[in-house]
Design a protein around this motif. Structure first.
Motif, PDB file in Angstrom:
ATOM      1  N   GLN A   1       0.854  -1.180   0.000  1.00 32.41           N
ATOM      2  CA  GLN A   1       0.000   0.000   0.000  1.00 32.41           C
ATOM      3  C   GLN A   1       0.899   1.242   0.000  1.00 32.41           C
ATOM      4  N   HIS A   2       0.757   2.064  -1.030  1.00 36.68           N
ATOM      5  CA  HIS A   2       1.554   3.271  -1.159  1.00 36.68           C
ATOM      6  C   HIS A   2       0.849   4.191  -2.154  1.00 36.68           C
ATOM      7  N   PRO A   3       0.925   5.519  -1.966  1.00 36.95           N
ATOM      8  CA  PRO A   3       0.230   6.430  -2.881  1.00 36.95           C
ATOM      9  C   PRO A   3       0.647   6.287  -4.341  1.00 36.95           C
ATOM     10  N   ASN A   4       1.868   5.815  -4.592  1.00 36.40           N
ATOM     11  CA  ASN A   4       2.349   5.678  -5.967  1.00 36.40           C
ATOM     12  C   ASN A   4       2.305   4.239  -6.470  1.00 36.40           C
ATOM     13  N   ILE A   5       1.523   3.411  -5.776  1.00 35.29           N
ATOM     14  CA  ILE A   5       1.348   2.014  -6.181  1.00 35.29           C
ATOM     15  C   ILE A   5      -0.145   1.730  -6.285  1.00 35.29           C
ATOM     16  N   PRO A   6      -0.670   1.506  -7.478  1.00 32.71           N
ATOM     17  CA  PRO A   6      -2.116   1.335  -7.647  1.00 32.71           C
ATOM     18  C   PRO A   6      -2.673   0.169  -6.834  1.00 32.71           C
ATOM     19  N   THR A   7      -3.858   0.380  -6.271  1.00 36.03           N
ATOM     20  CA  THR A   7      -4.529  -0.672  -5.504  1.00 36.03           C
ATOM     21  C   THR A   7      -4.698  -1.913  -6.383  1.00 36.03           C
ATOM     22  N   THR A   8      -4.323  -3.074  -5.832  1.00 32.15           N
ATOM     23  CA  THR A   8      -4.325  -4.324  -6.598  1.00 32.15           C
ATOM     24  C   THR A   8      -4.919  -5.443  -5.760  1.00 32.15           C
ATOM     25  N   TYR A   9      -5.723  -6.299  -6.397  1.00 36.85           N
ATOM     26  CA  TYR A   9      -6.369  -7.422  -5.713  1.00 36.85           C
ATOM     27  C   TYR A   9      -6.070  -8.721  -6.454  1.00 36.85           C
ATOM     28  N   PHE A  10      -5.888  -9.816  -5.716  1.00 37.85           N
ATOM     29  CA  PHE A  10      -5.996 -11.134  -6.330  1.00 37.85           C
ATOM     30  C   PHE A  10      -7.472 -11.328  -6.668  1.00 37.85           C
ATOM     31  N   VAL A  11      -7.756 -11.800  -7.871  1.00 36.91           N
ATOM     32  CA  VAL A  11      -9.156 -11.930  -8.293  1.00 36.91           C
ATOM     33  C   VAL A  11      -9.926 -12.883  -7.385  1.00 36.91           C
ATOM     34  N   ASN A  12      -9.245 -13.918  -6.888  1.00 43.56           N
ATOM     35  CA  ASN A  12      -9.955 -14.882  -6.032  1.00 43.56           C
ATOM     36  C   ASN A  12     -10.275 -14.324  -4.644  1.00 43.56           C
ATOM     37  N   THR A  13      -9.739 -13.142  -4.292  1.00 41.19           N
ATOM     38  CA  THR A  13     -10.035 -12.545  -2.980  1.00 41.19           C
ATOM     39  C   THR A  13     -11.071 -11.425  -3.068  1.00 41.19           C
ATOM     40  N   LEU A  14     -11.556 -11.134  -4.268  1.00 37.09           N
ATOM     41  CA  LEU A  14     -12.538 -10.058  -4.426  1.00 37.09           C
ATOM     42  C   LEU A  14     -13.832 -10.408  -3.700  1.00 37.09           C
ATOM     43  N   GLN A  15     -14.248  -9.516  -2.805  1.00 38.99           N
ATOM     44  CA  GLN A  15     -15.544  -9.707  -2.149  1.00 38.99           C
ATOM     45  C   GLN A  15     -16.681  -9.419  -3.125  1.00 38.99           C
ATOM     46  N   GLN A  16     -16.461  -8.432  -3.975  1.00 38.32           N
ATOM     47  CA  GLN A  16     -17.407  -8.134  -5.040  1.00 38.32           C
ATOM     48  C   GLN A  16     -16.653  -7.449  -6.170  1.00 38.32           C
ATOM     49  N   ILE A  17     -17.169  -7.585  -7.371  1.00 40.10           N
ATOM     50  CA  ILE A  17     -16.540  -6.963  -8.535  1.00 40.10           C
ATOM     51  C   ILE A  17     -16.829  -5.467  -8.500  1.00 40.10           C
ATOM     52  N   PRO A  18     -15.791  -4.631  -8.632  1.00 35.29           N
ATOM     53  CA  PRO A  18     -16.025  -3.184  -8.605  1.00 35.29           C
ATOM     54  C   PRO A  18     -16.996  -2.741  -9.689  1.00 35.29           C
ATOM     55  N   GLU A  19     -17.809  -1.738  -9.362  1.00 39.13           N
ATOM     56  CA  GLU A  19     -18.762  -1.206 -10.339  1.00 39.13           C
ATOM     57  C   GLU A  19     -18.049  -0.422 -11.442  1.00 39.13           C
ATOM     58  N   ASP A  20     -16.945   0.235 -11.078  1.00 36.03           N
ATOM     59  CA  ASP A  20     -16.227   1.087 -12.047  1.00 36.03           C
ATOM     60  C   ASP A  20     -15.084   0.323 -12.711  1.00 36.03           C
ATOM     61  N   LEU A  21     -15.426  -0.771 -13.392  1.00 38.55           N
ATOM     62  CA  LEU A  21     -14.392  -1.611 -14.000  1.00 38.55           C
ATOM     63  C   LEU A  21     -13.580  -0.884 -15.063  1.00 38.55           C
ATOM     64  N   ASP A  22     -14.119   0.205 -15.602  1.00 36.89           N
ATOM     65  CA  ASP A  22     -13.353   0.951 -16.596  1.00 36.89           C
ATOM     66  C   ASP A  22     -12.110   1.592 -15.981  1.00 36.89           C
ATOM     67  N   ASN A  23     -12.034   1.593 -14.645  1.00 40.39           N
ATOM     68  CA  ASN A  23     -10.856   2.132 -13.953  1.00 40.39           C
ATOM     69  C   ASN A  23      -9.859   1.042 -13.559  1.00 40.39           C
ATOM     70  N   TYR A  24     -10.061  -0.172 -14.072  1.00 35.50           N
ATOM     71  CA  TYR A  24      -9.183  -1.284 -13.694  1.00 35.50           C
ATOM     72  C   TYR A  24      -8.629  -1.983 -14.935  1.00 35.50           C
ATOM     73  N   VAL A  25      -7.538  -2.706 -14.725  1.00 32.91           N
ATOM     74  CA  VAL A  25      -6.944  -3.546 -15.764  1.00 32.91           C
ATOM     75  C   VAL A  25      -6.773  -4.945 -15.175  1.00 32.91           C
ATOM     76  N   LEU A  26      -6.994  -5.949 -15.981  1.00 32.47           N
ATOM     77  CA  LEU A  26      -6.925  -7.348 -15.553  1.00 32.47           C
ATOM     78  C   LEU A  26      -5.652  -7.977 -16.101  1.00 32.47           C
ATOM     79  N   LYS A  27      -4.855  -8.569 -15.207  1.00 32.05           N
ATOM     80  CA  LYS A  27      -3.560  -9.100 -15.638  1.00 32.05           C
ATOM     81  C   LYS A  27      -3.358 -10.532 -15.155  1.00 32.05           C
TER      82      LYS A  27
END
Length: 396
Positions: free
Chosen positions: A271-297
């Motif tokens: 966690q750092h201001p210059n490090i984008p928030t990142t999740y393991f997909v299997n730990t997502l409690q729910q899929i974000p509504e604003d998916l246009d602000n995310y990239v899947l890798k």
């Protein structure tokens, strides 16, 4: 990024000087990638932001439980024996982005405990210094290093106490790689030979290669081989490479396991201001509504393969191995490099070395990439100028 310097550089630029630069770079080997027409000029405050983010990641890597935390990062069947306590080098990739208030800030894209163009960047900086006027008080080297002390640090990192003929640069068909020019620069500066994995000779626990027509013992491997790329090779190549997973009497620079430990896999733990928030997909409690602000890798891919930029719910829901994917908040690159036509985006990679007796790794050099497309990369910049591989010079 420094207006006065950018204007002075652009005004003095000529195509003739650029062609002469390319001719000199091609004297070692034909260029397999585009070289940008300009370096990136980085002011001191932005340099400090870059290094602050890097140091925060180093703090996480130094955690006593880091190996336990990242054990799952190593794919089954690709774990190599005799892992070192730490990696010899780390590369941190940052996009130059605009913050909410319009100021420029770095945002981490990814990182790898793996070598990059450590030798070629010396050759590139030398050539630019020779053919173009670069500003006083700026350097591509970090931590107070210069060309000579950087090469000394590189030599000590890779060779340690060995003779050059006892160390090899290992790749899959190295002479066919797009980065082959870096291998030849490494040979030029350090005297070590690029060797294909298919050319290794195993006797007991020892490895040998042919050097000057003679079978020569290998004591240390400068590893440029991406191990999951082995899975894409023909069966005979995979069979030859299988010896790398055996009990061998060699040391590695860096050990292959660290390629996975310090990678996209590590991002959700930071966690750092210059490090984008990142999740393991299997730990997502729910899929974000604003998916246009995310990239899947995908966790286990190379050179941007498999990345989904315009993410949909279906993309996430249809993943069969969600533990091997991350959802990362998208960063918006800023078009900050003024060029003769449209402005270019840029990405900066900071090189860190970790000598065997040092408590922490430290920053030493860098590379930069310029783009006018949707992403950084050749396929997004076809027929565009002032794009491609370059380097940054930092205000001292």
């Amino acid at each position: 990024m420094v207006k006065e310097i950018r204007e002075a550089y652009n005004n003095s630029f000529t195509e003739e000087k650029y062609r002469t630069l390319l001719s000199e770079l091609s004297s070692i080997a034909p260029l397999q990638f585009r070289v940008a027409e300009t370096p990136v000029f980085i002011p001191k405050d932005f340099r400090d932001k870059l290094l602050s983010a890097c140091e925060s990641i180093v703090d996480v890597i130094l955690r006593p439980d880091f190996k336990e935390l990242t054990q799952r990062a190593i794919p089954a069947g690709l774990e190599v024996r005799h892992e070192d306590a730490r990696p010899d080098c780390i590369a941190f990739d940052f996009g130059v982005c605009a913050s909410a208030d319009g100021t420029l800030e770095p945002q981490l894209i990814e990182m790898q405990a793996f070598p990059t163009l450590f030798a070629y960047q010396v050759f590139l900086a030398d050539a630019f210094q020779k053919h173009f006027s670069l500003p006083e008080g700026y350097s591509s080297y970090l931590s107070g290093l210069n060309r000579e002390t950087y090469l000394k640090a590189l030599r000590e990192l890779i060779l340690q106490d060995h003779q050059p003929e006892e160390v090899i640069l290992l790749e899959i068909f190295p002479h066919k790689q797009k980065t082959a020019i870096d291998f030849y620069c490494t040979e030029k500066y350090l005297g070590i030979q690029p060797v294909c994995v298919t050319e290794l000779i195993k006797k007991g626990r020892q490895l040998f290669y042919i050097h000057n027509g003679k079978e020569t013992l290998i004591k240390r491997i400068y590893n440029r081989l991406i191990f999951d790329e082995l899975l894409q090779q023909e069966a005979w190549v995979r069979e030859k490479a299988a010896i790398l997973f055996e009990d061998l009497d060699v040391t590695w620079c860096p050990h292959p396991n660290w390629f996975y430990r310090i990678s996209k896999f590590t991002l959700p733990f930071i966690q750092h201001p210059n490090i984008p928030t990142t999740y393991f997909v299997n730990t997502l409690q729910q899929i974000p509504e604003d998916l246009d602000n995310y990239v899947l890798k995908p966790l286990f891919s190379f050179a941007g393969q498999g990345v989904v930029i315009d993410v949909t719910r279906a993309d996430i829901e249809n993943i069969k191995d969600p533990e091997n994917w991350i959802l990362q908040r998208k960063v918006q690159y800023a078009s900050v490099i003024q060029t003769p036509d449209e402005a270019a985006k840029t990405e900066i990679r900071i090189f860190y070395f970790w000598p065997k007796n040092a408590e922490r790794p430290f920053p030493v050099n860098n590379l930069a990439r310029l783009s006018k497309g949707k992403m950084i990369g050749v396929r997004y910049n076809k027929d565009k100028t002032w794009t491609g591989g370059s380097f940054a010079v930092f205000q001292s």
